[in-house]
Design a protein around this motif. Structure first.
Motif, PDB file in Angstrom:
ATOM      1  N   GLU A   1     -32.815 -16.287  16.566  1.00 27.29           N
ATOM      2  CA  GLU A   1     -32.781 -15.509  17.692  1.00 27.29           C
ATOM      3  C   GLU A   1     -32.269 -16.484  19.213  1.00 27.29           C
ATOM      4  O   GLU A   1     -32.741 -16.071  20.082  1.00 27.29           O
ATOM      5  N   GLN A   2     -31.496 -17.314  18.876  1.00 26.92           N
ATOM      6  CA  GLN A   2     -30.906 -18.212  19.775  1.00 26.92           C
ATOM      7  C   GLN A   2     -29.630 -17.258  20.292  1.00 26.92           C
ATOM      8  O   GLN A   2     -28.306 -17.596  19.761  1.00 26.92           O
ATOM      9  N   TRP A   3     -29.742 -16.227  20.915  1.00 25.34           N
ATOM     10  CA  TRP A   3     -28.551 -15.452  21.028  1.00 25.34           C
ATOM     11  C   TRP A   3     -27.246 -15.941  22.178  1.00 25.34           C
ATOM     12  O   TRP A   3     -26.178 -15.927  21.509  1.00 25.34           O
ATOM     13  N   GLN A   4     -27.414 -16.803  23.057  1.00 21.60           N
ATOM     14  CA  GLN A   4     -26.550 -17.346  23.794  1.00 21.60           C
ATOM     15  C   GLN A   4     -25.739 -18.235  22.994  1.00 21.60           C
ATOM     16  O   GLN A   4     -24.565 -18.552  22.977  1.00 21.60           O
ATOM     17  N   LYS A   5     -26.563 -19.231  22.235  1.00 19.74           N
ATOM     18  CA  LYS A   5     -25.881 -20.070  21.132  1.00 19.74           C
ATOM     19  C   LYS A   5     -24.967 -19.557  20.237  1.00 19.74           C
ATOM     20  O   LYS A   5     -24.080 -20.223  19.688  1.00 19.74           O
ATOM     21  N   SER A   6     -25.599 -18.393  19.682  1.00 18.76           N
ATOM     22  CA  SER A   6     -24.768 -17.979  18.600  1.00 18.76           C
ATOM     23  C   SER A   6     -23.516 -17.328  19.144  1.00 18.76           C
ATOM     24  O   SER A   6     -22.460 -17.320  18.431  1.00 18.76           O
ATOM     25  N   LEU A   7     -23.718 -16.602  20.362  1.00 18.02           N
ATOM     26  CA  LEU A   7     -22.263 -16.217  20.849  1.00 18.02           C
ATOM     27  C   LEU A   7     -21.271 -17.132  21.252  1.00 18.02           C
ATOM     28  O   LEU A   7     -20.030 -16.916  21.281  1.00 18.02           O
ATOM     29  N   GLN A   8     -21.975 -18.497  21.566  1.00 19.13           N
ATOM     30  CA  GLN A   8     -20.896 -19.502  21.682  1.00 19.13           C
ATOM     31  C   GLN A   8     -19.883 -19.710  20.375  1.00 19.13           C
ATOM     32  O   GLN A   8     -18.696 -20.033  20.789  1.00 19.13           O
ATOM     33  N   TYR A   9     -20.287 -19.428  19.458  1.00 25.66           N
ATOM     34  CA  TYR A   9     -19.203 -19.503  18.228  1.00 25.66           C
ATOM     35  C   TYR A   9     -18.730 -18.249  17.537  1.00 25.66           C
ATOM     36  O   TYR A   9     -18.143 -18.058  16.732  1.00 25.66           O
ATOM     37  N   LEU A  10     -18.858 -17.430  18.640  1.00 26.25           N
ATOM     38  CA  LEU A  10     -18.191 -15.982  18.329  1.00 26.25           C
ATOM     39  C   LEU A  10     -17.315 -15.480  19.469  1.00 26.25           C
ATOM     40  O   LEU A  10     -17.099 -14.320  19.862  1.00 26.25           O
ATOM     41  N   GLN A  11     -16.631 -16.601  20.181  1.00 28.44           N
ATOM     42  CA  GLN A  11     -15.969 -16.404  21.350  1.00 28.44           C
ATOM     43  C   GLN A  11     -14.333 -15.698  20.906  1.00 28.44           C
ATOM     44  O   GLN A  11     -13.813 -14.974  21.858  1.00 28.44           O
ATOM     45  N   ASP A  12     -13.807 -15.930  19.924  1.00 30.33           N
ATOM     46  CA  ASP A  12     -12.598 -15.652  19.680  1.00 30.33           C
ATOM     47  C   ASP A  12     -12.670 -14.280  19.147  1.00 30.33           C
ATOM     48  O   ASP A  12     -13.671 -13.845  18.732  1.00 30.33           O
ATOM     49  N   ASP A  13     -11.299 -13.496  18.835  1.00 32.53           N
ATOM     50  CA  ASP A  13     -11.519 -12.028  18.317  1.00 32.53           C
ATOM     51  C   ASP A  13     -11.827 -12.140  16.923  1.00 32.53           C
ATOM     52  O   ASP A  13     -12.390 -10.907  16.182  1.00 32.53           O
ATOM     53  N   GLY A  14     -11.734 -13.228  15.838  1.00 28.43           N
ATOM     54  CA  GLY A  14     -12.133 -13.019  14.803  1.00 28.43           C
ATOM     55  C   GLY A  14     -11.241 -12.262  13.537  1.00 28.43           C
ATOM     56  O   GLY A  14     -11.554 -11.948  12.673  1.00 28.43           O
ATOM     57  N   LEU A  15     -10.155 -11.819  14.187  1.00 26.14           N
ATOM     58  CA  LEU A  15      -9.142 -10.896  13.381  1.00 26.14           C
ATOM     59  C   LEU A  15      -8.638 -11.462  12.107  1.00 26.14           C
ATOM     60  O   LEU A  15      -8.247 -10.818  11.458  1.00 26.14           O
ATOM     61  N   ASN A  16      -8.689 -13.035  12.222  1.00 23.32           N
ATOM     62  CA  ASN A  16      -8.254 -13.575  11.131  1.00 23.32           C
ATOM     63  C   ASN A  16      -8.970 -13.672   9.911  1.00 23.32           C
ATOM     64  O   ASN A  16      -8.808 -14.185   8.958  1.00 23.32           O
ATOM     65  N   LEU A  17     -10.208 -12.939   9.856  1.00 25.75           N
ATOM     66  CA  LEU A  17     -11.286 -13.169   8.742  1.00 25.75           C
ATOM     67  C   LEU A  17     -11.025 -11.960   8.024  1.00 25.75           C
ATOM     68  O   LEU A  17     -10.393 -10.934   8.163  1.00 25.75           O
ATOM     69  N   ALA A  18     -11.665 -12.226   6.729  1.00 26.28           N
ATOM     70  CA  ALA A  18     -11.613 -11.079   5.918  1.00 26.28           C
ATOM     71  C   ALA A  18     -12.541  -9.970   6.168  1.00 26.28           C
ATOM     72  O   ALA A  18     -13.268 -10.171   7.157  1.00 26.28           O
ATOM     73  N   PRO A  19     -11.923  -8.522   6.128  1.00 26.54           N
ATOM     74  CA  PRO A  19     -12.610  -7.457   6.619  1.00 26.54           C
ATOM     75  C   PRO A  19     -14.251  -7.368   6.801  1.00 26.54           C
ATOM     76  O   PRO A  19     -14.721  -7.267   7.494  1.00 26.54           O
ATOM     77  N   GLN A  20     -14.655  -7.705   5.552  1.00 23.89           N
ATOM     78  CA  GLN A  20     -16.359  -7.553   5.476  1.00 23.89           C
ATOM     79  C   GLN A  20     -16.968  -8.712   6.493  1.00 23.89           C
ATOM     80  O   GLN A  20     -17.884  -8.515   7.092  1.00 23.89           O
TER      81      GLN A  20
END
Length: 477
Positions: A159-178
């Motif tokens: 539940e460290q929301w801000q820290k979690s978001l630090q690693y979600l800054q790019d769009d992530g579109l290069n990941l597998a769909p799931q």
């Protein structure tokens, strides 16, 4: 929306409604952050202690020849060894720690994410971060993004929301769909917990309708709408979700949405609409008691005291430790009073007072006793709960589940430590275990204190009710 004129309700009913809304489970979620904050530093300190113990423990294990933690020359050999140890998380982590160089040299291997998950799930953050650093330096953007997603999920569980978001800054579109869809789910939820509702909705809306995460994303969009006061949109969304054939396994989520929407409407004075929403909650649901309480309150606000009494009576008859049931003991005599049944109201207030006094006494006794986890174990399933005699404690609403999961896994270290006979590690382990028990004790105390505070508020109201009856000479002798 049909809104009842506030002048039809007495000032007293409004005051009682505000008291109940303040104490009821739905609105108590606004104070959960404060409750968690009281122990926030301890949670973080304990997690660091756990991480430090893991670091020292695994490095001692891999050096001890009695445990035969091998070093392999190929990922295939390591994979076979890991598969053979699936039931032994400690051995699996030890193998990964001892083969960190191999992992770094094969940062692009198909199993690298699974191994990172094993490390993070077992709080061996030192090895996980070392591997992720190597990935950052050598790997392509997809591997880095996926590794960041796993790290974001690790902090999300804490539940460290801000820290979690630090690693979600790019769009992530290069990941597998799931993976991308789950990534957007935790991003949306983290934003939602930080009250960034519109950004959260944008994240949820990127999850397509054919995704296994679509339903939960829609549930959260409905919650976002409720938080922003867009009740019609939320209600229409709930009705739309309820019609979907693939929603059967999510009845609990729909019930929760209906409770949230119902109490929002009730709080704003849209009583007829609130009643309709409460009636959509299934009777066998975890939220059934909250729905009955909502029906009683909305009926009372519309001066329908027969309906209010019927709903309260159903609640009061239940043999459970639940806040809406406690509230029903106060509401019933109040509704009798409003119905001008003075004697019945007087008896009801007296009985409610005795009920609250006995329960306050029971909780006060529990608060003075040391916690015995062997006698009263913590149940970790859909919700994290504990039952102490007749008192039910639900940790899920205020404390992250990972704390209890890690506390439960500590017993697996004991046989390893017995063989190692390492005094320093034994002391660290005893301190870690002791700190977990102490933290859970404080969590229990906080929840019990909250229960007792609510009961004391209700007890005061019963006394006011009796005093009001006698002051107005309403009790027939």
């Amino acid at each position: 929306m049909h809104k009842i004129n506030g002048s039809k309700s007495t000032q007293l009913l409004t005051a009682l409604l505000n008291l109940v809304l303040l104490c009821t489970v739905f609105f108590s979620q606004y104070s959960n952050a404060a409750v968690t904050h009281d122990l926030g530093e301890q949670l973080n300190a304990l997690d660091e202690l756990d991480q430090n113990f893991n670091k020292q423990f695994y490095r001692a294990v891999v050096k001890d020849p009695r445990f035969n933690i091998s070093i392999y020359s190929s990922m295939e050999q390591l994979n076979q060894a890991i598969n053979e140890q699936k039931s032994d998380a400690i051995k699996s982590v030890a193998l990964l720690v001892n083969n960190l160089t191999l992992l770094k040299n094969n940062y692009d291997h198909r199993d690298i994410y699974a191994y990172l998950e094993i490390l993070l799930d077992n709080n061996e953050i030192t090895t996980a971060l070392s591997l992720i650093t190597s990935i950052e330096q050598q790997a392509d953007s997809t591997t880095v993004t996926h590794s960041y997603y796993l790290l974001a999920h690790y902090y999300f569980q804490r539940e460290q929301w801000q820290k979690s978001l630090q690693y979600l800054q790019d769009d992530g579109l290069n990941l597998a769909p799931q993976t991308y869809q789950h990534r957007m789910l935790i991003k949306g939820y983290s934003l939602q917990k930080l009250a960034k509702h519109r950004d959260a909705q944008k994240a949820y809306e990127k999850i397509p309708a054919d995704s296994s995460y679509w339903n939960i994303a829609q549930f959260n969009i409905a919650l976002v709408n409720i938080r922003q006061g867009w009740w019609s949109e939320a209600h229409n969304m709930i009705k739309s979700l309820d019609k979907r054939s693939d929603i059967n396994n999510n009845n609990n989520a729909i019930n929760r949405l209906n409770i949230t929407l119902g109490y929002s409407l009730l709080h704003k004075g849209y009583y007829r609409n609130a009643t309709k929403v409460f009636q959509q909650v299934t009777l066998d649901s975890f939220y059934a008691n909250q729905a009955l309480l909502g029906i009683a309150l909305t009926a009372a606000q519309q001066d329908d005291y027969i309906k209010a009494l019927n709903a309260s009576r159903l609640l009061k008859a239940k043999n459970q430790d639940d806040l809406p049931i406690d509230e029903a003991h106060l509401l019933m005599p109040f509704f009798y009073e409003k119905s001008q049944q003075w004697t019945t109201a007087s008896i009801g207030y007296t009985q409610a007072g005795s009920y609250y006094e006995e329960k306050i006494k029971q909780i006060s006794t529990l608060m003075k006793q040391p916690l015995d986890l062997k006698t009263y174990p913590i149940n970790i399933s859909n919700r994290t709960t504990m039952d102490i005699n007749k008192i039910h404690l639900d940790f899920s609403a205020v404390f992250p589940q990972y704390v209890f999961a890690h506390q439960a896994r500590l017993k697996a270290f004991s046989p390893w430590l017995e063989k190692m006979k390492n005094n320093q590690l034994n002391q660290q382990f005893k301190q870690l275990n002791s700190n977990y028990i102490q933290l859970v004790q404080e969590m229990v105390t906080l929840i019990l204190q909250t229960k007792r505070d609510h009961l004391n508020s209700y007890l005061d109201q019963t006394r006011f009710g009796l005093a009001r009856l006698f002051d107005n000479n309403m009790v027939q002798q």
